[in-house]
Design a protein around this motif. Structure first.
Motif, PDB file in Angstrom:
ATOM      1  N   UNK A 149       0.849  -1.195   0.000  1.00 60.77           N
ATOM      2  CA  UNK A 149       0.000   0.000   0.000  1.00 60.77           C
ATOM      3  C   UNK A 149       0.880   1.238   0.000  1.00 60.77           C
ATOM      4  N   UNK A 150       0.585   2.145  -0.932  1.00 62.14           N
ATOM      5  CA  UNK A 150       1.284   3.435  -0.993  1.00 62.14           C
ATOM      6  C   UNK A 150       0.297   4.524  -0.596  1.00 62.14           C
ATOM      7  N   UNK A 151       0.727   5.412   0.304  1.00 63.23           N
ATOM      8  CA  UNK A 151      -0.112   6.515   0.768  1.00 63.23           C
ATOM      9  C   UNK A 151       0.363   7.827   0.145  1.00 63.23           C
TER      10      UNK A 151
ATOM     11  N   UNK B   6       5.440  -7.149   6.647  1.00 64.14           N
ATOM     12  CA  UNK B   6       6.662  -7.211   7.432  1.00 64.14           C
ATOM     13  C   UNK B   6       7.639  -6.085   7.207  1.00 64.14           C
ATOM     14  N   UNK B   7       7.267  -5.077   6.448  1.00 61.83           N
ATOM     15  CA  UNK B   7       8.199  -3.973   6.173  1.00 61.83           C
ATOM     16  C   UNK B   7       7.416  -2.721   5.819  1.00 61.83           C
ATOM     17  N   UNK B   8       8.120  -1.650   5.714  1.00 64.57           N
ATOM     18  CA  UNK B   8       7.517  -0.396   5.317  1.00 64.57           C
ATOM     19  C   UNK B   8       8.537   0.708   5.415  1.00 64.57           C
ATOM     20  N   UNK B   9       8.176   1.854   4.910  1.00 60.46           N
ATOM     21  CA  UNK B   9       9.049   3.020   5.030  1.00 60.46           C
ATOM     22  C   UNK B   9       8.205   4.272   4.869  1.00 60.46           C
ATOM     23  N   UNK B  10       8.781   5.374   5.266  1.00 60.52           N
ATOM     24  CA  UNK B  10       8.089   6.659   5.160  1.00 60.52           C
ATOM     25  C   UNK B  10       8.828   7.550   4.180  1.00 60.52           C
ATOM     26  N   UNK B  11       8.054   8.201   3.354  1.00 59.50           N
ATOM     27  CA  UNK B  11       8.574   9.179   2.415  1.00 59.50           C
ATOM     28  C   UNK B  11       7.947  10.524   2.740  1.00 59.50           C
ATOM     29  N   UNK B  12       8.516  11.550   2.234  1.00 62.35           N
ATOM     30  CA  UNK B  12       7.922  12.878   2.236  1.00 62.35           C
ATOM     31  C   UNK B  12       8.356  13.530   0.931  1.00 62.35           C
ATOM     32  N   UNK B  13       7.934  12.899  -0.177  1.00 55.30           N
ATOM     33  CA  UNK B  13       8.399  13.282  -1.501  1.00 55.30           C
ATOM     34  C   UNK B  13       7.297  14.000  -2.273  1.00 55.30           C
ATOM     35  N   UNK B  14       7.622  15.138  -2.889  1.00 53.57           N
ATOM     36  CA  UNK B  14       6.615  15.871  -3.645  1.00 53.57           C
ATOM     37  C   UNK B  14       6.184  15.125  -4.908  1.00 53.57           C
ATOM     38  N   UNK B  15       4.916  15.305  -5.242  1.00 49.97           N
ATOM     39  CA  UNK B  15       4.352  14.785  -6.481  1.00 49.97           C
ATOM     40  C   UNK B  15       3.965  16.003  -7.314  1.00 49.97           C
ATOM     41  N   UNK B  16       4.422  16.084  -8.545  1.00 47.86           N
ATOM     42  CA  UNK B  16       4.113  17.246  -9.381  1.00 47.86           C
ATOM     43  C   UNK B  16       2.642  17.247  -9.789  1.00 47.86           C
ATOM     44  N   UNK B  17       2.188  18.378 -10.285  1.00 44.85           N
ATOM     45  CA  UNK B  17       0.789  18.536 -10.682  1.00 44.85           C
ATOM     46  C   UNK B  17       0.385  17.524 -11.747  1.00 44.85           C
ATOM     47  N   UNK B  18       1.303  17.152 -12.613  1.00 46.86           N
ATOM     48  CA  UNK B  18       0.994  16.175 -13.667  1.00 46.86           C
ATOM     49  C   UNK B  18       0.428  14.887 -13.077  1.00 46.86           C
ATOM     50  N   UNK B  19       1.076  14.331 -12.076  1.00 47.33           N
ATOM     51  CA  UNK B  19       0.608  13.102 -11.438  1.00 47.33           C
ATOM     52  C   UNK B  19      -0.404  13.409 -10.342  1.00 47.33           C
ATOM     53  N   UNK B  20      -0.350  14.598  -9.777  1.00 47.48           N
ATOM     54  CA  UNK B  20      -1.303  15.004  -8.752  1.00 47.48           C
ATOM     55  C   UNK B  20      -2.729  15.058  -9.260  1.00 47.48           C
ATOM     56  N   UNK B  21      -2.913  15.394 -10.535  1.00 50.76           N
ATOM     57  CA  UNK B  21      -4.266  15.415 -11.106  1.00 50.76           C
ATOM     58  C   UNK B  21      -4.906  14.030 -11.059  1.00 50.76           C
ATOM     59  N   UNK B  22      -4.111  13.002 -11.283  1.00 48.83           N
ATOM     60  CA  UNK B  22      -4.637  11.635 -11.180  1.00 48.83           C
ATOM     61  C   UNK B  22      -5.032  11.293  -9.757  1.00 48.83           C
ATOM     62  N   UNK B  23      -4.212  11.735  -8.802  1.00 43.95           N
ATOM     63  CA  UNK B  23      -4.542  11.504  -7.388  1.00 43.95           C
ATOM     64  C   UNK B  23      -5.803  12.279  -7.011  1.00 43.95           C
ATOM     65  N   UNK B  24      -5.943  13.514  -7.520  1.00 49.31           N
ATOM     66  CA  UNK B  24      -7.161  14.284  -7.280  1.00 49.31           C
ATOM     67  C   UNK B  24      -8.383  13.555  -7.800  1.00 49.31           C
ATOM     68  N   UNK B  25      -8.283  13.019  -9.014  1.00 51.56           N
ATOM     69  CA  UNK B  25      -9.413  12.309  -9.610  1.00 51.56           C
ATOM     70  C   UNK B  25      -9.799  11.091  -8.776  1.00 51.56           C
ATOM     71  N   UNK B  26      -8.817  10.350  -8.314  1.00 50.00           N
ATOM     72  CA  UNK B  26      -9.111   9.185  -7.473  1.00 50.00           C
ATOM     73  C   UNK B  26      -9.713   9.588  -6.140  1.00 50.00           C
ATOM     74  N   UNK B  27      -9.244  10.692  -5.581  1.00 54.79           N
ATOM     75  CA  UNK B  27      -9.755  11.158  -4.284  1.00 54.79           C
ATOM     76  C   UNK B  27     -11.231  11.513  -4.403  1.00 54.79           C
TER      77      UNK B  27
END
Length: 87
Positions: free
Chosen positions: A39-41, A61-82
């Motif tokens: 799962x990616x958040x 059994x594993x995981x990690x934390x990121x704090x990486x920016x997503x540009x508007x190009x890919x952010x629009x897809x995340x907006x649509x899914x949200x």
């Protein structure tokens, strides 16, 4: 392509399920289940114009934390899914 965009690209193109999930007040959080079951958040503030950020990654059994920016190009897809995903 930066890391946040690479994570968003992978999630948007191969993910099998997207769900809005619990987040701190004022924050939108989207979880995308990948084919492996991992799962990616992604998170962004509800107010303002700040972009999405790739955050926690969960795997068996594993995981990690990121704090990486997503540009508007890919952010629009995340907006649509949200706007169409379940809570």
């Amino acid at each position: 392509m930066n890391l946040g965009d690479a994570l968003a690209h992978e999630a948007l193109t191969t993910g099998s399920r997207a769900t809005r999930s619990a987040a701190p007040p004022g924050t939108a959080r989207l979880t995308i289940t990948l084919p492996s079951g991992s799962i990616q958040h992604f998170e962004r503030p509800l107010a303002g114009t700040e972009d999405w950020r790739a955050t926690d990654f969960e795997d068996t059994g594993a995981g990690c934390s990121f704090n990486e920016p997503v540009t508007a190009e890919w952010g629009r897809g995340l907006d649509a899914l949200t706007s169409t995903s379940t809570r």
